[in-house]
Design an enzyme around this catalytic site. Sequence first.
Site, PDB file in Angstrom:
ATOM      1  NE  ARG A  69      -2.294  -1.545   3.261  1.00  8.70           N
ATOM      2  CZ  ARG A  69      -2.668  -2.482   4.105  1.00  8.70           C
ATOM      3  NH1 ARG A  69      -3.798  -3.106   3.915  1.00  8.70           N
ATOM      4  NH2 ARG A  69      -1.932  -2.779   5.149  1.00  8.70           N
ATOM      5  CD  GLU A 106       3.638 -10.933  18.981  1.00 11.97           C
ATOM      6  OE1 GLU A 106       3.143 -11.344  20.044  1.00 11.97           O
ATOM      7  OE2 GLU A 106       3.025 -10.230  18.162  1.00 11.97           O
TER       8      GLU A 106
END
Length: 180
Positions: A69, A106
Amino acid sequence: MGTYAATIAPMVDLYEYIVDVPDFPEPGIIFKDITPLLASPAAFLQAVDEMAEPFLVSGVDIVVGIESRGFLLAGSIAERIGSGVGLVRKPGKLPRDTVAVTYDLEYGTDTLEIHTDAFPEGARVLIVDDVLATGGTLAASRELIVKAGGVVVGATMLLELSFLDGRSRFDDPLHALLVY
């Protein structure tokens, strides 16, 4: 320079063009959907103007959009600034020699790449993306641009999820248009 949105329509409240989508992509996440903003000529052009404005006199040589994007915004911002456009992509998407950076997520790692000749050595680079969350992608993109020989002048984001503190991972000037 930077006047298109103002000449097309009066200023709009850009927050009204961001739609919350609960439980996407997984339960407990509220996704900020920017597609209504992209679909509105007045909102899109205003957002581009406001994202470019802090960097109009920064001597930017190239605006680098982060996949995917960020690409949608980078071209228009580069037009406002009067610079070229570069792409930061996921591995295997660029057809020529690349420089890569692998960074921690993560749970695991991810890698970003840029063409080795995306800009000349010492080029002044502005990073563009749609959302600043934890800051991992932005920090990795910064590292990638420096590794490729660029000088980062800053970053501009459409949205910042400030509660995730991604800003703390970026020491250069950072402009976020809409902050949640």
